[in-house]
Motif scaffolding. Sequence first.
Motif, short mmCIF file in Angstrom:
data_model
loop_
_atom_site.label_atom_id
_atom_site.label_comp_id
_atom_site.label_asym_id
_atom_site.label_seq_id
_atom_site.Cartn_x
_atom_site.Cartn_y
_atom_site.Cartn_z
N THR A 1 1.71 -8.01 -2.24
CA THR A 1 2.50 -9.10 -1.56
C THR A 1 3.36 -8.53 -0.52
N ALA A 2 4.11 -7.30 -0.60
CA ALA A 2 4.89 -7.01 0.30
C ALA A 2 4.04 -6.54 1.83
N VAL B 1 -7.01 -6.82 0.70
CA VAL B 1 -6.41 -5.34 0.67
C VAL B 1 -7.35 -4.38 0.08
N ALA B 2 -7.85 -3.36 0.73
CA ALA B 2 -8.67 -2.52 -0.02
C ALA B 2 -7.95 -1.03 -0.46
N PHE C 1 -4.06 -11.28 -10.80
CA PHE C 1 -3.23 -11.56 -9.49
C PHE C 1 -3.98 -12.13 -8.54
N ARG C 2 -5.18 -11.59 -7.97
CA ARG C 2 -6.01 -12.07 -7.02
C ARG C 2 -7.56 -11.76 -7.61
N LEU D 1 0.05 0.16 -7.93
CA LEU D 1 -0.72 -0.78 -7.54
C LEU D 1 -0.21 -2.03 -8.20
N THR D 2 0.80 -2.87 -7.58
CA THR D 2 1.20 -4.05 -8.52
C THR D 2 1.50 -5.17 -7.33
N PRO D 3 1.33 -6.43 -7.98
CA PRO D 3 1.19 -7.63 -7.30
C PRO D 3 2.47 -7.46 -6.29
#
Length: 217
Positions: free
Chosen positions: A215-216, A162-163, A101-102, A209-211
């Motif tokens: 994103t939200a 995001v950490a 995803f990233r 922990l999902t995309p």
Amino acid sequence: MPLEAIVFDLDGVLIDSEPVWEEVRRGYVASRGGRWLPDTQQRLMGMSTVEWARYIAADLVDGVTAEEVAYAVIDEMSQRYAAGPPLLPGAEDAVRRLAAFRPLGLASSSPPALIDLVLGHLRVDALFRATLSTEEVDAGKPAPDGYLAVAAQLGVPPGDCVAVEDSSNGLRSAHAAGMTVIAVPREAHPPSDDALALAAHVAKDLDELTPALLTAL
């Protein structure tokens, strides 16, 4: 905010290592007639190798140097991990899911040798574009140095990262760096309420922990 990268902690997030660190360091202190204080484990969490070895040599054990402490403890940790580090449920899947995803980074208080051992065992070392031990910066967690350095290696502003953290010092470190923080607390070593309040989301496990979640945020 634009989400450009995700930065994982290692100990307590991908591996259940804090009990191992505590057992090894507590055993080292006891074997040399030292004193383990009630707040010692909480104080050590997030410290770099130089910091925790210096603390043990100065405050807990007499007649040893910080270098001797670090060598003995890391050698014992390496032996413990040789049979396989204590991976947390969902760790490999979470890394692979988010790497698709990233870009991923890792900011850990563990020494580089243990970081390499764990990521190699997980077979995800190639998925991290930047990995950093707080041995490589001026100050360990809760200082933001490690997270800032990883963001720089990734070429991403800290505010666009995001950490993922579990400990009080880790949450404070990532937040101080300007990152959005997801907490995945460990029941055995829960973060303090004030540190947990810094998290934008508190997850019960790595499967959250999902995309879509990131994103939200």
